[in-house]
Design an enzyme around this catalytic site. Structure first.
Site, PDB file in Angstrom:
ATOM      1  N   ARG A   1       0.939  -1.334  -0.068  1.00 61.18           N
ATOM      2  CA  ARG A   1      -0.009   0.176   0.097  1.00 61.18           C
ATOM      3  C   ARG A   1       1.013   1.252   0.148  1.00 61.18           C
ATOM      4  O   ARG A   1       2.005   1.149   0.742  1.00 61.18           O
ATOM      5  CB  ARG A   1      -1.035  -0.034   1.149  1.00 61.18           C
TER       6      ARG A   1
ATOM      7  N   ASP B   1       0.401   5.398   0.721  1.00 56.27           N
ATOM      8  CA  ASP B   1      -0.453   6.510   1.501  1.00 56.27           C
ATOM      9  C   ASP B   1      -0.699   7.771   0.646  1.00 56.27           C
ATOM     10  O   ASP B   1      -0.456   7.661  -0.507  1.00 56.27           O
ATOM     11  CB  ASP B   1       0.211   7.043   2.727  1.00 56.27           C
TER      12      ASP B   1
ATOM     13  N   ARG C   1       9.111   7.467   5.859  1.00 50.91           N
ATOM     14  CA  ARG C   1       8.899   9.033   6.207  1.00 50.91           C
ATOM     15  C   ARG C   1       9.507   9.338   7.609  1.00 50.91           C
ATOM     16  O   ARG C   1       9.613  10.002   7.902  1.00 50.91           O
ATOM     17  CB  ARG C   1       7.583   9.242   6.028  1.00 50.91           C
TER      18      ARG C   1
END
Length: 255
Positions: free
Chosen positions: A54, A56, A201
């Protein structure tokens, strides 16, 4: 029409700016939703896809593989199918290849490596809008690379994971992690067997704190050892992040 199903991999890429991530969700537009809509128009029946992972909201993908099962005689001309699919998809989503694979092949579980990049720049540049994060201060690259070296190896990276995520383990094997200087600014490269939610991140935010002399390079060892998200740096904005590569053990044979 014969009802035999054939499994295929699609290799796709997308600019994630306009989307709430890869995965289909209620009340938000996703990349997967747009792909499903285009596939149904071509095939005239609904198709489900499973992605390698996935991404974001706002995150980009230079390479993502998805698998899907299609009725065997639905695709007689792959080049024509790709042309039609790309014509129906928005301009910010592209499909590069469709590849027949064994019925048991799985885009998520079979992937052995994934690679990401995070891009930062220092001067205002309208052409990097939504593609890179602009920093006001220039960090020390050598110090950040000294700290990044501590990431390599198999260890618990729970300190970099978004809180309250349901995963079976926080153990990941990082194969490489380093910063590279570019004409525009800096790119952080990281490759691992798997990643936790928000992991890259959070790592970038932590390394930038170190590069700006807010923390010592060795502090990353204490941060990792703590397994505490509050000890790591702030998560950097999503728009500088790119999924760049997904590796499969059978990629040379099958593709």
């Amino acid at each position: 029409m014969e009802d035999t199903l054939q499994r295929f991999f699609l290799e796709i890429a997308y600019d994630g700016t306009a989307y709430h991530g890869w995965q289909v969700q209620e009340n938000a537009i996703s990349v997967q939703q747009k792909l499903h809509e285009a596939l149904q128009k071509i095939l005239r029946y609904p198709v489900e896809t499973i992605g390698a992972g996935r991404t974001d909201t706002g995150v980009h993908a230079k390479q993502l593989f998805v698998h899907l099962d299609i009725l065997a005689d639905s695709i007689k001309d792959k080049a024509r199918f790709l042309h039609s699919l790309n014509a129906l998809l928005p301009h910010d989503i592209a499909v590069y290849r469709i590849l027949p694979v064994d019925q048991g092949a799985h885009a998520r579980f079979d992937a052995t490596e994934r690679a990401y990049e995070y891009h930062v720049h220092f001067c205002k540049n309208p052409f990097l809008l939504h593609k890179s994060w602009q920093l006001r201060e220039i960090p020390d690259v050598a110090i950040m690379n000294n700290a990044a070296a501590f990431l390599v190896g198999t260890q618990d990276f729970g300190c970099f994971s978004k809180s309250h995520t349901q995963v079976y383990t926080n153990i990941c094997s990082v194969l490489q992690a380093y910063w590279q200087e570019t004409d525009e600014g800096l790119v952080f490269h990281i490759t691992a067997n798997r990643f936790l939610r928000n992991m890259v991140r959070a790592i970038v935010g932590t390394l930038l704190d170190i590069g700006l002399k807010k923390k010592a390079p060795e502090s990353i060892l204490d941060i990792i050892g703590s397994k505490d998200r509050s000890k790591a740096g702030t998560s950097v904005p999503a728009h500088g992040l790119y999924l760049t590569k997904v590796v499969y053990p059978y990629i040379d044979k099958a593709f």
